[in-house]
Each structure stands twice: as C-alpha cells, then as structure tokens.
Motif scaffolding. Sequence first.
Motif, PDB file in Angstrom:
ATOM      1  N   LYS A 257     -17.468  38.191  37.482  1.00 53.97           N
ATOM      2  CA  LYS A 257     -16.877  38.637  36.224  1.00 53.97           C
ATOM      3  C   LYS A 257     -16.147  39.944  36.479  1.00 53.97           C
ATOM      4  O   LYS A 257     -16.757  40.965  36.772  1.00 53.97           O
ATOM      5  N   LYS A 258     -14.832  39.880  36.351  1.00 56.58           N
ATOM      6  CA  LYS A 258     -13.999  41.046  36.608  1.00 56.58           C
ATOM      7  C   LYS A 258     -13.401  41.533  35.304  1.00 56.58           C
ATOM      8  O   LYS A 258     -12.946  40.742  34.492  1.00 56.58           O
ATOM      9  N   VAL A 259     -13.421  42.851  35.114  1.00 51.47           N
ATOM     10  CA  VAL A 259     -12.878  43.445  33.896  1.00 51.47           C
ATOM     11  C   VAL A 259     -11.951  44.606  34.247  1.00 51.47           C
ATOM     12  O   VAL A 259     -12.004  45.143  35.345  1.00 51.47           O
TER      13      VAL A 259
ATOM     14  N   SER B 119     -13.395  45.251  26.646  1.00 50.38           N
ATOM     15  CA  SER B 119     -13.572  44.218  27.655  1.00 50.38           C
ATOM     16  C   SER B 119     -14.892  44.411  28.407  1.00 50.38           C
ATOM     17  O   SER B 119     -15.613  43.452  28.683  1.00 50.38           O
TER      18      SER B 119
ATOM     19  N   LEU C 105     -18.447  42.932  37.874  1.00 53.44           N
ATOM     20  CA  LEU C 105     -19.820  43.167  37.435  1.00 53.44           C
ATOM     21  C   LEU C 105     -20.797  42.748  38.520  1.00 53.44           C
ATOM     22  O   LEU C 105     -20.745  41.620  39.020  1.00 53.44           O
TER      23      LEU C 105
ATOM     24  N   GLU D 229     -23.887  41.472  38.808  1.00 49.53           N
ATOM     25  CA  GLU D 229     -24.807  40.845  37.861  1.00 49.53           C
ATOM     26  C   GLU D 229     -26.264  41.020  38.247  1.00 49.53           C
ATOM     27  O   GLU D 229     -27.117  41.148  37.375  1.00 49.53           O
TER      28      GLU D 229
ATOM     29  N   HIS E 281     -17.779  43.482  26.043  1.00 45.42           N
ATOM     30  CA  HIS E 281     -17.824  42.029  25.860  1.00 45.42           C
ATOM     31  C   HIS E 281     -18.443  41.345  27.084  1.00 45.42           C
ATOM     32  O   HIS E 281     -19.278  40.441  26.950  1.00 45.42           O
ATOM     33  N   THR E 282     -18.055  41.763  28.269  1.00 41.44           N
ATOM     34  CA  THR E 282     -18.588  41.178  29.495  1.00 41.44           C
ATOM     35  C   THR E 282     -20.082  41.451  29.623  1.00 41.44           C
ATOM     36  O   THR E 282     -20.862  40.547  29.965  1.00 41.44           O
TER      37      THR E 282
ATOM     38  N   GLU F  72     -21.964  39.282  27.067  1.00 42.30           N
ATOM     39  CA  GLU F  72     -22.048  37.887  27.523  1.00 42.30           C
ATOM     40  C   GLU F  72     -23.129  37.725  28.585  1.00 42.30           C
ATOM     41  O   GLU F  72     -23.873  36.742  28.584  1.00 42.30           O
ATOM     42  N   SER F  73     -23.224  38.686  29.491  1.00 44.91           N
ATOM     43  CA  SER F  73     -24.247  38.615  30.537  1.00 44.91           C
ATOM     44  C   SER F  73     -25.649  38.747  29.945  1.00 44.91           C
ATOM     45  O   SER F  73     -26.578  38.067  30.384  1.00 44.91           O
TER      46      SER F  73
END
Length: 184
Positions: free
Chosen positions: A7-9, A16, A160, A162, A19-20, A23-24
């Motif tokens: 996941k790249k922001v 952004s 990210l 994770e 939001h990422t 979601e995680s």
Amino acid sequence: MASKSAKKVNLLDHNSIKHTLDESVTEVVKNQGYVEDVRLSNAKLLIGISIIAIALFAQFYKKKFPENKDFLLACIALYVLFNGLLQLISYTKEKNAFLFTYPPAGSFTSTGLVVSSKLPRFSDLYTLTIASADPKSISANEPVHFTKSITGWFTKDGVLVEGLFWKDVEGLIVQYTKEPKKSK
C-alpha cells in the motif's frame, strides 16, 4: 497476514495516509474474528436514497411552478429534514468512527467494537481508539487508544510497513479484550 500488494500513499496527503491506515485497521479487526456491522451505513444509504427521491419528485412533478407551490414547499421541508437527520447521525453516532462490528463468534461479550481514528492536519500523530459498541453494557470494557507517529509505519517512499502497523493494532485489540471493566 499482510495483503498481497504494498500500500503506497503520497506522504504529503494526510487524507490518503489516514484512509490507508483506517483500511489496514479494518483488515486487522476482521482478521481477529470481528464481523463488520453495516446497519448504520445501510440506514444512511436509505435516507440518502429518500433524499434523492424527494428531489426527483420535486423536479419532475407534473404541474408547473405556480400550481405546485405547496408541493415544492413540502419537498423542500422534507429535503432539509432528511439532510438534518443525516447530519445528526454523523454527529451523534459516527463521530470519528470508521468501523462498527458485531461481537466475535463464540465470545462471551455481547457488544461489538467501535473503531475510530484521528490524524490532525499538519501532524504526524495518528490516534486509534477502540471502544464498545454499547458502552452501557455490562460486558463493555473501557475504551483503549494509542497515539503514535506515522513515520514508523511508512517507508520514505510512502509504502506502508503493514507488519509493524498490524502489530500495534493487534496489541491494542488485545489490550481492549483483556482490560477488565472498572466498577462504577
């Protein structure tokens, strides 16, 4: 455990980033056995569809303006009322919450979770809060939260990490489920 694609922001876009992260968090909570409760979202969608229907009735009513004045006033009043109801739901029920859950299957608790977060503008401090969906329930625990800098969860390229983030979120869920409710 982590998702298949990284996941790249954009690190300059705090919306952004939030939001990422949200979601995680949703992925982590669902992996812990919690099922998302979408009743509030469905109610908001139903109200939104009603608002659209009211607007369409007002626009395409068979009589023209001077004759449908009372009908238009009623439509405007309903439009304002339903939009006010949506705002009231957002203000009183949702607040900063992005996830509501049912209790996990086979659990002794009778309440799900409300997961909320904050990432203020021009700040790197992300606050994640886990609370009971029914704080007045006897099986509800006290809310738990952490506030940490997002710089430890993203690479300099905006990807990210994770594993690190999921570990922090899982730790918060464990802290919530293990914390006994304080007596009143």
